[in-house]
Design a protein around this motif. Structure first.
Motif, PDB file in Angstrom:
ATOM      1  N   ARG A 190       0.826  -1.202   0.000  1.00 27.42           N
ATOM      2  CA  ARG A 190       0.000   0.000   0.000  1.00 27.42           C
ATOM      3  C   ARG A 190       0.867   1.261   0.000  1.00 27.42           C
ATOM      4  O   ARG A 190       0.559   2.247  -0.677  1.00 27.42           O
ATOM      5  N   GLU A 244       0.629   4.092  -3.061  1.00 25.56           N
ATOM      6  CA  GLU A 244       0.144   5.458  -2.809  1.00 25.56           C
ATOM      7  C   GLU A 244       0.822   6.471  -3.731  1.00 25.56           C
ATOM      8  O   GLU A 244       0.241   7.485  -4.067  1.00 25.56           O
ATOM      9  N   ARG A 286      -8.175  12.220  -0.467  1.00 23.31           N
ATOM     10  CA  ARG A 286      -7.413  11.518   0.557  1.00 23.31           C
ATOM     11  C   ARG A 286      -6.607  12.539   1.331  1.00 23.31           C
ATOM     12  O   ARG A 286      -6.116  13.509   0.770  1.00 23.31           O
ATOM     13  N   SER A 312       0.999  10.537   2.443  1.00 22.95           N
ATOM     14  CA  SER A 312      -0.459  10.534   2.554  1.00 22.95           C
ATOM     15  C   SER A 312      -0.850   9.877   3.872  1.00 22.95           C
ATOM     16  O   SER A 312      -0.013   9.225   4.525  1.00 22.95           O
ATOM     17  N   SER A 352      -2.626   7.270   4.346  1.00 24.91           N
ATOM     18  CA  SER A 352      -2.445   5.808   4.267  1.00 24.91           C
ATOM     19  C   SER A 352      -0.969   5.418   4.358  1.00 24.91           C
ATOM     20  O   SER A 352      -0.645   4.343   4.859  1.00 24.91           O
ATOM     21  N   GLN A 353      -0.079   6.276   3.857  1.00 26.67           N
ATOM     22  CA  GLN A 353       1.354   5.964   3.973  1.00 26.67           C
ATOM     23  C   GLN A 353       1.816   6.052   5.429  1.00 26.67           C
ATOM     24  O   GLN A 353       2.607   5.221   5.873  1.00 26.67           O
TER      25      GLN A 353
END
Lengths: 87, 249
Positions: free
Chosen positions: B209, B213, B221, B228, B230-231
């Motif tokens: 993931r 990204e 996002r 990000s 999610s990172q």
């Protein structure tokens, strides 16, 4: 638990079908709780038939709710931003 | 590619259709470990339902947290606005955290050995996730950055992704990776009897993931500093998983 599962399953099914996905999240939510109660009810041998019926209806309700509603990450949220829905 | 799949005059959202396909096939696949390890089908359904419920709530909560400033919180008591919020998106990592957290309920309330079920069925999460990503690809959400290389996709005007622009097929790339992770974790469990299947899944997915990204370009996002949301979550998850595995070695 079997009766509760059946009621929740029917509600889930009706919400999914009648709202055509508009309230699908609510139908899916009720369907999941119906599945939990149905599976728990199946452990009681005397109520097994009713619980199984509740479980099956809840699973169908959940599937219909998911089919008509499910949005992926940022899907409608992204649309909301585009048309300034303050979402 | 189309937001809807058409069956004659009947149309259903592609994403919902693929999620349902993922869930149905996952439950069919689950019959194999259930039989092999002689596990209880009812307990499996209860565990799965709690996981699903927690995932739904967690993914929605993290989505709302990321979009905190754009939500009119005073209107949440208005049902039509609440419904509008509920129709919005989800964040996968929130779902993962919420799902695993809510599994405490069947553990404590129903006395189900959830660790046994998680260990043998964790591979179904990347399996279902992969199907969801295929749905994303069809709907045009979670799209990739502009890309002129191989396998570039161009979306039509009616899709959620920018139309007429060659984009990196990040959703399909993620789906392929997820299927490999699902297969790998399943193999580790069935063939090798490896105990730390959950840690293996979290380790591989967080790395995958984090890399992907860089290839995503959808605007909805959050980000902080150079990474990000999610990172950052991937980094945290990776460090936590490595620390756990190191402790267990």
């Amino acid at each position: 638990m079997g009766i509760a599962s059946l009621i929740l399953g029917i509600l889930s099914l009706l919400i999914g079908l009648l709202s055509m996905g508009f309230l699908g999240w609510l139908g899916a939510f009720l369907g999941v709780i119906g599945i939990i109660l149905g599976a728990l009810g199946r452990k009681d041998y005397e109520m097994r038939g009713m619980a199984t019926a509740g479980l099956v209806v809840s699973i169908i309700g959940l599937i219909i709710g998911l089919l008509l509603y499910m949005a992926c990450a940022a899907l409608l949220g992204g649309l909301g931003e585009l048309v300034d829905l303050r979402l | 590619m189309s937001f809807y799949l058409s069956f004659g005059s009947f149309r259903i959202p592609a994403y919902g259709c693929f999620i349902v396909l993922g869930v149905v096939t996952a439950n069919l696949i689950a019959l194999h470990p259930l039989k092999r390890y002689r596990l209880d089908g009812n307990d499996f359904l209860i565990t799965e339902a709690y996981l699903f419920l927690g995932a739904f709530l967690g993914a929605k909560l993290l989505y709302l947290a990321v979009h905190f400033s754009s939500i009119d919180w005073s209107q949440l008591t208005d049902f039509s606005y609440l419904n509008q919020v509920m129709q919005g998106g989800f964040v996968f990592y929130g779902g993962l955290a919420g799902g695993l957290t809510l599994l405490l309920v069947p553990l404590k309330l129903h006395h189900i050995d959830i660790f046994l079920y998680i260990r043998h069925f964790i591979f179904l999460i990347p399996w279902i996730h992969a199907w969801g990503r295929i749905g994303c690809h069809l709907a045009g959400c979670c799209y990739g950055r502009p890309w002129q290389g191989a396998m570039a996709v161009i979306y039509p005007a009616a899709s959620l992704a920018p139309s007429g622009v060659a984009l990196f097929p990040v959703q399909l790339t993620e789906a392929v990776g997820l299927l490999i992770i699902a297969g790998g974790v399943f193999w580790l469990d069935i063939r090798k009897g490896y105990r730390h299947t959950v840690a293996s899944y979290l380790l591989f997915y967080s790395i995958w993931r984090f890399i992907l990204e860089y290839f995503r370009d959808d605007a909805a996002r959050g980000s902080f500093w150079i990474f990000s949301t999610s990172q950052w979550l991937s980094i945290g998850l990776l460090i936590g998983t490595i620390a756990y595995l190191y402790q267990k070695q």
